[in-house]
Design a protein around this motif. Structure first.
Motif, mmCIF file in Angstrom:
data_model
loop_
_atom_site.group_PDB
_atom_site.id
_atom_site.type_symbol
_atom_site.label_atom_id
_atom_site.label_comp_id
_atom_site.label_asym_id
_atom_site.label_seq_id
_atom_site.Cartn_x
_atom_site.Cartn_y
_atom_site.Cartn_z
ATOM 1 N N THR A 1 0.824 -1.204 0.000
ATOM 2 C CA THR A 1 0.000 0.000 0.000
ATOM 3 C C THR A 1 0.859 1.255 0.000
ATOM 4 N N ARG A 2 1.900 1.276 0.829
ATOM 5 C CA ARG A 2 2.773 2.459 0.909
ATOM 6 C C ARG A 2 3.503 2.685 -0.418
ATOM 7 N N LEU A 3 3.943 1.590 -1.054
ATOM 8 C CA LEU A 3 4.663 1.723 -2.318
ATOM 9 C C LEU A 3 3.750 2.267 -3.409
ATOM 10 N N ILE A 4 2.542 1.732 -3.511
ATOM 11 C CA ILE A 4 1.607 2.200 -4.540
ATOM 12 C C ILE A 4 1.250 3.671 -4.319
ATOM 13 N N ASN A 5 1.103 4.077 -3.066
ATOM 14 C CA ASN A 5 0.835 5.486 -2.769
ATOM 15 C C ASN A 5 2.014 6.363 -3.173
ATOM 16 N N SER B 1 21.952 -9.356 2.325
ATOM 17 C CA SER B 1 22.080 -7.911 2.530
ATOM 18 C C SER B 1 23.328 -7.335 1.863
ATOM 19 N N ASP B 2 24.396 -8.142 1.757
ATOM 20 C CA ASP B 2 25.632 -7.633 1.144
ATOM 21 C C ASP B 2 25.582 -7.678 -0.380
ATOM 22 N N LYS B 3 24.497 -8.181 -0.935
ATOM 23 C CA LYS B 3 24.375 -8.287 -2.390
ATOM 24 C C LYS B 3 23.415 -7.248 -2.973
ATOM 25 N N VAL B 4 22.910 -6.366 -2.105
ATOM 26 C CA VAL B 4 22.021 -5.297 -2.576
ATOM 27 C C VAL B 4 22.536 -3.959 -2.062
ATOM 28 N N GLN B 5 22.094 -2.900 -2.685
ATOM 29 C CA GLN B 5 22.460 -1.547 -2.268
ATOM 30 C C GLN B 5 21.197 -0.762 -1.931
ATOM 31 N N VAL B 6 21.318 0.094 -0.928
ATOM 32 C CA VAL B 6 20.195 0.965 -0.546
ATOM 33 C C VAL B 6 20.238 2.210 -1.420
ATOM 34 N N VAL B 7 19.095 2.537 -1.999
ATOM 35 C CA VAL B 7 18.985 3.713 -2.859
ATOM 36 C C VAL B 7 18.344 4.833 -2.047
ATOM 37 N N LYS B 8 19.083 5.909 -1.839
ATOM 38 C CA LYS B 8 18.584 7.025 -1.038
ATOM 39 C C LYS B 8 17.503 7.783 -1.807
ATOM 40 N N VAL B 9 16.374 7.965 -1.129
ATOM 41 C CA VAL B 9 15.252 8.696 -1.724
ATOM 42 C C VAL B 9 14.742 9.694 -0.695
ATOM 43 N N GLY B 10 14.664 10.955 -1.085
ATOM 44 C CA GLY B 10 14.262 11.996 -0.146
ATOM 45 C C GLY B 10 12.831 11.892 0.320
ATOM 46 N N ASP B 11 11.973 11.346 -0.518
ATOM 47 C CA ASP B 11 10.546 11.264 -0.172
ATOM 48 C C ASP B 11 10.103 9.827 0.051
ATOM 49 N N ALA B 12 10.961 9.025 0.649
ATOM 50 C CA ALA B 12 10.620 7.616 0.911
ATOM 51 C C ALA B 12 9.399 7.530 1.828
ATOM 52 N N PRO B 13 8.584 6.487 1.684
ATOM 53 C CA PRO B 13 7.415 6.321 2.561
ATOM 54 C C PRO B 13 7.833 6.323 4.032
ATOM 55 N N ARG B 14 6.953 6.777 4.889
ATOM 56 C CA ARG B 14 7.259 6.901 6.314
ATOM 57 C C ARG B 14 7.500 5.530 6.938
ATOM 58 N N PRO B 15 8.188 5.493 8.075
ATOM 59 C CA PRO B 15 8.550 4.217 8.711
ATOM 60 C C PRO B 15 7.337 3.413 9.155
ATOM 61 N N PHE B 16 7.565 2.118 9.327
ATOM 62 C CA PHE B 16 6.566 1.227 9.885
ATOM 63 C C PHE B 16 6.582 1.350 11.413
ATOM 64 N N GLU B 17 5.391 1.359 12.009
ATOM 65 C CA GLU B 17 5.265 1.187 13.450
ATOM 66 C C GLU B 17 4.980 -0.298 13.671
ATOM 67 N N ILE B 18 5.912 -0.980 14.322
ATOM 68 C CA ILE B 18 5.805 -2.428 14.516
ATOM 69 C C ILE B 18 5.305 -2.707 15.931
ATOM 70 N N GLY B 19 4.350 -3.612 16.046
ATOM 71 C CA GLY B 19 3.837 -3.898 17.376
ATOM 72 C C GLY B 19 3.140 -5.232 17.497
ATOM 73 N N LEU B 20 2.679 -5.491 18.704
ATOM 74 C CA LEU B 20 1.958 -6.721 19.014
ATOM 75 C C LEU B 20 0.468 -6.454 18.839
ATOM 76 N N VAL B 21 -0.241 -7.371 18.195
ATOM 77 C CA VAL B 21 -1.687 -7.235 18.032
ATOM 78 C C VAL B 21 -2.383 -8.430 18.683
ATOM 79 N N ALA B 22 -3.541 -8.143 19.259
ATOM 80 C CA ALA B 22 -4.367 -9.181 19.882
ATOM 81 C C ALA B 22 -5.809 -8.689 19.877
ATOM 82 N N LEU B 23 -6.738 -9.599 20.050
ATOM 83 C CA LEU B 23 -8.136 -9.208 20.150
ATOM 84 C C LEU B 23 -8.358 -8.469 21.471
#
Length: 293
Positions: free
Chosen positions: A203-207, A252-274
Protein backbone atom coordinates in the motif's frame (compact mmCIF):
# COMPACT_ATOMS: atom_id res chain seq x y z
CA UNK A 1 -26.41 -20.67 29.07
CA UNK A 2 -22.86 -21.84 28.44
CA UNK A 3 -19.84 -19.58 28.01
CA UNK A 4 -18.87 -21.39 24.83
CA UNK A 5 -22.24 -20.46 23.33
CA UNK A 6 -21.51 -16.80 24.06
CA UNK A 7 -18.18 -17.18 22.24
CA UNK A 8 -20.00 -18.78 19.30
CA UNK A 9 -22.56 -15.96 19.28
CA UNK A 10 -19.88 -13.24 19.23
CA UNK A 11 -18.00 -14.99 16.43
CA UNK A 12 -21.14 -15.11 14.31
CA UNK A 13 -22.05 -11.53 15.24
CA UNK A 14 -18.61 -10.35 14.04
CA UNK A 15 -18.47 -12.36 10.81
CA UNK A 16 -22.19 -12.69 9.94
CA UNK A 17 -21.16 -15.87 8.15
CA UNK A 18 -21.68 -19.41 9.51
CA UNK A 19 -18.72 -20.82 7.60
CA UNK A 20 -16.20 -18.24 8.82
CA UNK A 21 -17.59 -18.21 12.36
CA UNK A 22 -17.48 -22.00 12.67
CA UNK A 23 -13.89 -22.07 11.37
CA UNK A 24 -12.94 -19.39 13.89
CA UNK A 25 -14.45 -21.48 16.71
CA UNK A 26 -13.00 -24.77 15.38
CA UNK A 27 -16.42 -26.41 15.13
CA UNK A 28 -18.67 -27.47 12.26
CA UNK A 29 -21.28 -25.13 10.81
CA UNK A 30 -24.03 -27.51 11.96
CA UNK A 31 -22.69 -27.47 15.53
CA UNK A 32 -22.59 -23.67 15.45
CA UNK A 33 -26.14 -23.51 14.12
CA UNK A 34 -27.39 -25.90 16.80
CA UNK A 35 -25.79 -23.90 19.61
CA UNK A 36 -27.15 -20.61 18.29
CA UNK A 37 -30.66 -22.10 18.18
CA UNK A 38 -30.27 -23.36 21.77
CA UNK A 39 -29.11 -19.90 22.82
CA UNK A 40 -32.08 -18.26 21.10
CA UNK A 41 -34.46 -20.65 22.85
CA UNK A 42 -32.95 -19.77 26.22
CA UNK A 43 -33.03 -16.03 25.48
CA UNK A 44 -36.56 -16.33 24.18
CA UNK A 45 -35.96 -14.31 21.04
CA UNK A 46 -34.27 -14.65 17.66
CA UNK A 47 -30.77 -13.20 17.66
CA UNK A 48 -30.15 -13.57 13.93
CA UNK A 49 -32.19 -13.45 10.76
CA UNK A 50 -30.74 -15.89 8.24
CA UNK A 51 -31.64 -17.03 4.78
CA UNK A 52 -29.74 -18.73 1.95
CA UNK A 53 -27.79 -15.58 1.12
CA UNK A 54 -27.01 -13.68 4.29
CA UNK A 55 -27.05 -13.51 8.09
CA UNK A 56 -28.12 -10.37 9.93
CA UNK A 57 -28.43 -9.44 13.60
CA UNK A 58 -31.90 -8.77 14.94
CA UNK A 59 -32.56 -5.91 17.35
CA UNK A 60 -32.37 -8.41 20.22
CA UNK A 61 -29.11 -9.75 18.82
CA UNK A 62 -27.54 -6.29 18.75
CA UNK A 63 -28.48 -5.75 22.40
CA UNK A 64 -27.23 -9.22 23.32
CA UNK A 65 -23.70 -8.41 22.08
CA UNK A 66 -23.01 -6.18 25.09
CA UNK A 67 -24.39 -8.80 27.48
CA UNK A 68 -22.21 -11.54 25.97
CA UNK A 69 -19.05 -9.40 26.04
CA UNK A 70 -19.73 -8.25 29.61
CA UNK A 71 -20.45 -11.77 30.85
CA UNK A 72 -17.29 -13.24 29.29
CA UNK A 73 -15.19 -10.32 30.56
CA UNK A 74 -16.44 -10.81 34.12
CA UNK A 75 -15.78 -14.55 33.84
CA UNK A 76 -12.20 -13.91 32.73
CA UNK A 77 -11.70 -11.42 35.56
CA UNK A 78 -12.97 -13.97 38.03
CA UNK A 79 -10.62 -16.66 36.71
CA UNK A 80 -7.73 -14.18 36.80
CA UNK A 81 -8.48 -13.26 40.42
CA UNK A 82 -8.36 -16.94 41.39
CA UNK A 83 -5.03 -17.44 39.65
CA UNK A 84 -3.30 -14.27 40.90
CA UNK A 85 -1.48 -16.26 43.55
CA UNK A 86 -0.76 -19.09 41.14
CA UNK A 87 1.84 -19.21 38.41
CA UNK A 88 0.33 -18.48 34.99
CA UNK A 89 0.44 -21.50 32.68
CA UNK A 90 -0.99 -22.41 29.30
CA UNK A 91 -0.33 -22.12 25.59
CA UNK A 92 0.39 -18.94 23.64
CA UNK A 93 0.26 -19.01 19.84
CA UNK A 94 2.37 -16.29 18.20
CA UNK A 95 2.58 -15.33 14.51
CA UNK A 96 5.20 -13.11 12.86
CA UNK A 97 7.58 -12.88 9.92
CA UNK A 98 11.03 -14.49 10.05
CA UNK A 99 12.65 -11.05 10.30
CA UNK A 100 10.40 -10.03 13.18
CA UNK A 101 11.29 -13.28 14.96
CA UNK A 102 14.96 -12.27 14.82
CA UNK A 103 14.38 -8.74 16.09
CA UNK A 104 11.16 -7.63 17.79
CA UNK A 105 10.06 -11.05 19.03
CA UNK A 106 13.31 -12.07 20.72
CA UNK A 107 13.11 -9.61 23.67
CA UNK A 108 9.46 -10.49 24.24
CA UNK A 109 10.08 -14.25 24.30
CA UNK A 110 13.05 -13.77 26.60
CA UNK A 111 10.95 -11.76 29.06
CA UNK A 112 8.11 -14.31 28.89
CA UNK A 113 10.47 -17.18 29.56
CA UNK A 114 11.99 -15.45 32.57
CA UNK A 115 8.69 -14.21 34.06
CA UNK A 116 6.29 -17.01 33.14
CA UNK A 117 8.23 -20.19 32.59
CA UNK A 118 5.11 -22.38 32.46
CA UNK A 119 3.68 -20.67 29.38
CA UNK A 120 4.20 -22.90 26.35
CA UNK A 121 4.87 -20.75 23.30
CA UNK A 122 4.02 -21.89 19.78
CA UNK A 123 5.60 -19.79 17.03
CA UNK A 124 4.32 -19.68 13.45
CA UNK A 125 6.11 -17.61 10.81
CA UNK A 126 4.89 -16.33 7.45
CA UNK A 127 3.82 -13.31 5.45
CA UNK A 128 3.45 -10.33 7.87
CA UNK A 129 0.53 -9.03 5.79
CA UNK A 130 -1.54 -11.96 7.11
CA UNK A 131 -0.80 -11.25 10.79
CA UNK A 132 -3.91 -9.18 11.72
CA UNK A 133 -6.28 -11.57 9.94
CA UNK A 134 -4.78 -14.61 11.67
CA UNK A 135 -5.54 -12.99 15.03
CA UNK A 136 -9.04 -11.93 13.96
CA UNK A 137 -9.75 -15.46 12.74
CA UNK A 138 -8.48 -17.01 16.01
CA UNK A 139 -5.68 -18.90 14.28
CA UNK A 140 -3.24 -17.15 16.64
CA UNK A 141 -3.45 -15.54 20.08
CA UNK A 142 -1.11 -12.66 19.24
CA UNK A 143 0.95 -11.53 16.26
CA UNK A 144 3.66 -9.03 15.40
CA UNK A 145 2.69 -6.72 12.55
CA UNK A 146 3.10 -3.27 11.05
CA UNK A 147 0.30 -0.99 12.19
CA UNK A 148 -2.02 -0.45 9.21
CA UNK A 149 -3.62 2.86 8.29
CA UNK A 150 -6.89 1.54 9.72
CA UNK A 151 -6.60 -0.91 12.58
CA UNK A 152 -9.61 -3.21 12.94
CA UNK A 153 -11.81 -2.09 15.84
CA UNK A 154 -11.59 -5.51 17.49
CA UNK A 155 -7.77 -5.38 17.65
CA UNK A 156 -5.49 -3.91 20.31
CA UNK A 157 -2.01 -2.69 19.29
CA UNK A 158 1.09 -2.36 21.50
CA UNK A 159 4.09 -0.72 19.86
CA UNK A 160 7.37 -2.63 20.05
CA UNK A 161 9.45 -0.39 17.79
CA UNK A 162 9.90 1.18 14.37
CA UNK A 163 11.45 0.23 11.06
CA UNK A 164 12.46 2.57 8.26
CA UNK A 165 11.35 1.71 4.72
CA UNK A 166 14.18 1.66 2.20
CA UNK A 167 14.52 1.12 -1.54
CA UNK A 168 17.01 -1.55 -2.55
CA UNK A 169 18.65 -2.39 -5.88
CA UNK A 170 21.10 -5.12 -6.97
CA UNK A 171 24.86 -4.68 -6.66
CA UNK A 172 25.79 -7.13 -9.41
CA UNK A 173 26.43 -5.71 -12.89
CA UNK A 174 23.06 -5.78 -14.67
CA UNK A 175 20.68 -3.49 -16.48
CA UNK A 176 18.95 -2.47 -13.23
CA UNK A 177 22.15 -1.53 -11.37
CA UNK A 178 23.38 0.39 -14.43
CA UNK A 179 20.22 2.51 -14.39
CA UNK A 180 20.61 3.13 -10.65
CA UNK A 181 24.32 4.00 -10.74
CA UNK A 182 24.50 6.02 -13.96
CA UNK A 183 24.25 9.32 -12.08
CA UNK A 184 21.61 11.99 -12.18
CA UNK A 185 17.90 11.51 -11.52
CA UNK A 186 16.71 7.91 -11.38
CA UNK A 187 14.00 7.05 -13.91
CA UNK A 188 11.86 5.07 -11.43
CA UNK A 189 9.06 4.68 -13.95
CA UNK A 190 11.37 2.55 -16.11
CA UNK A 191 12.68 0.24 -13.38
CA UNK A 192 11.11 -3.20 -12.86
CA UNK A 193 9.69 -3.53 -9.33
CA UNK A 194 9.33 -6.62 -7.18
CA UNK A 195 6.42 -6.02 -4.81
CA UNK A 196 4.52 -7.86 -2.05
CA UNK A 197 1.25 -9.54 -2.99
CA UNK A 198 -0.56 -7.78 -0.14
CA UNK A 199 -0.06 -5.77 3.00
CA UNK A 200 0.94 -2.34 4.27
CA UNK A 201 4.27 -2.32 2.41
CA UNK A 202 2.48 -2.75 -0.91
CA UNK A 203 0.00 0.00 0.00
CA UNK A 204 2.77 2.46 0.91
CA UNK A 205 4.66 1.72 -2.32
CA UNK A 206 1.61 2.20 -4.54
CA UNK A 207 0.83 5.49 -2.77
CA UNK A 208 4.43 6.57 -3.42
CA UNK A 209 3.97 5.81 -7.12
CA UNK A 210 0.78 7.86 -7.17
CA UNK A 211 2.50 10.80 -5.48
CA UNK A 212 5.16 10.73 -8.20
CA UNK A 213 2.56 10.03 -10.87
CA UNK A 214 4.40 7.01 -12.20
CA UNK A 215 3.42 3.43 -13.03
CA UNK A 216 6.60 1.33 -13.19
CA UNK A 217 6.62 -2.19 -14.65
CA UNK A 218 6.10 -4.99 -12.10
CA UNK A 219 8.52 -7.87 -12.56
CA UNK A 220 7.03 -10.09 -9.85
CA UNK A 221 4.69 -10.19 -6.86
CA UNK A 222 5.81 -12.29 -3.91
CA UNK A 223 4.53 -13.39 -0.51
CA UNK A 224 6.46 -11.92 2.42
CA UNK A 225 9.37 -9.51 2.57
CA UNK A 226 12.39 -11.81 2.81
CA UNK A 227 11.97 -13.03 -0.79
CA UNK A 228 12.11 -9.42 -2.03
CA UNK A 229 15.76 -9.11 -1.00
CA UNK A 230 16.66 -12.42 -2.62
CA UNK A 231 15.10 -11.51 -5.96
CA UNK A 232 16.62 -8.04 -5.99
CA UNK A 233 20.07 -9.52 -5.28
CA UNK A 234 19.73 -11.55 -8.50
CA UNK A 235 19.34 -8.37 -10.54
CA UNK A 236 15.65 -8.88 -11.27
CA UNK A 237 14.47 -5.45 -10.15
CA UNK A 238 14.15 -3.00 -7.25
CA UNK A 239 11.99 -3.18 -4.13
CA UNK A 240 10.77 -1.30 -1.08
CA UNK A 241 11.42 -3.17 2.15
CA UNK A 242 11.52 -2.55 5.92
CA UNK A 243 15.06 -1.83 7.14
CA UNK A 244 14.76 -4.63 9.71
CA UNK A 245 14.26 -7.16 6.90
CA UNK A 246 17.44 -6.02 5.18
CA UNK A 247 19.44 -6.15 8.41
CA UNK A 248 18.49 -9.79 8.97
CA UNK A 249 18.75 -10.97 5.35
CA UNK A 250 21.59 -13.31 4.26
CA UNK A 251 21.58 -11.36 0.96
CA UNK A 252 22.08 -7.91 2.53
CA UNK A 253 25.63 -7.63 1.14
CA UNK A 254 24.37 -8.29 -2.39
CA UNK A 255 22.02 -5.30 -2.58
CA UNK A 256 22.46 -1.55 -2.27
CA UNK A 257 20.20 0.97 -0.55
CA UNK A 258 18.99 3.71 -2.86
CA UNK A 259 18.58 7.02 -1.04
CA UNK A 260 15.25 8.70 -1.72
CA UNK A 261 14.26 12.00 -0.15
CA UNK A 262 10.55 11.26 -0.17
CA UNK A 263 10.62 7.62 0.91
CA UNK A 264 7.41 6.32 2.56
CA UNK A 265 7.26 6.90 6.31
CA UNK A 266 8.55 4.22 8.71
CA UNK A 267 6.57 1.23 9.89
CA UNK A 268 5.27 1.19 13.45
CA UNK A 269 5.80 -2.43 14.52
CA UNK A 270 3.84 -3.90 17.38
CA UNK A 271 1.96 -6.72 19.01
CA UNK A 272 -1.69 -7.24 18.03
CA UNK A 273 -4.37 -9.18 19.88
CA UNK A 274 -8.14 -9.21 20.15
CA UNK A 275 -9.30 -6.53 22.60
CA UNK A 276 -11.72 -8.87 24.32
CA UNK A 277 -9.03 -11.49 24.96
CA UNK A 278 -6.60 -9.22 26.83
CA UNK A 279 -8.24 -10.26 30.13
CA UNK A 280 -7.23 -13.89 29.56
CA UNK A 281 -4.30 -14.72 31.89
CA UNK A 282 -1.79 -15.94 29.28
CA UNK A 283 -2.49 -13.26 26.67
CA UNK A 284 -2.70 -10.60 29.39
CA UNK A 285 0.69 -11.62 30.78
CA UNK A 286 2.24 -11.38 27.31
CA UNK A 287 0.61 -7.99 26.73
CA UNK A 288 1.86 -6.55 30.03
CA UNK A 289 5.42 -7.55 29.21
CA UNK A 290 5.13 -6.06 25.71
CA UNK A 291 4.05 -2.74 27.24
CA UNK A 292 7.17 -2.75 29.43
CA UNK A 293 9.65 -3.36 26.58
Amino acid sequence: MQHKQLHYFLALAETLHFGRASARCYISASTLSRNIKQLEQEVGSELFVRDNRQVQLTSAGMHFIQYAKSTLAHWQQFKTSLSQEQEIAGELSIYCSVSAAYSFLNPLLSALRQRHGKIEMKLHTGDPAQAPERVLDHHEDVAIAARPERLAQQLAFCRLGWSELVFIAPKIPCEVSQQINQGGAIAWEQLPFIIPEQGENRTRLINWWRTRRIQPPIYAQVSGHEALVSMVSLGLGVALIPQVVLENSPFSDKVQVVKVGDAPRPFEIGLVALQRRLSEPVIGACWQLAEQL
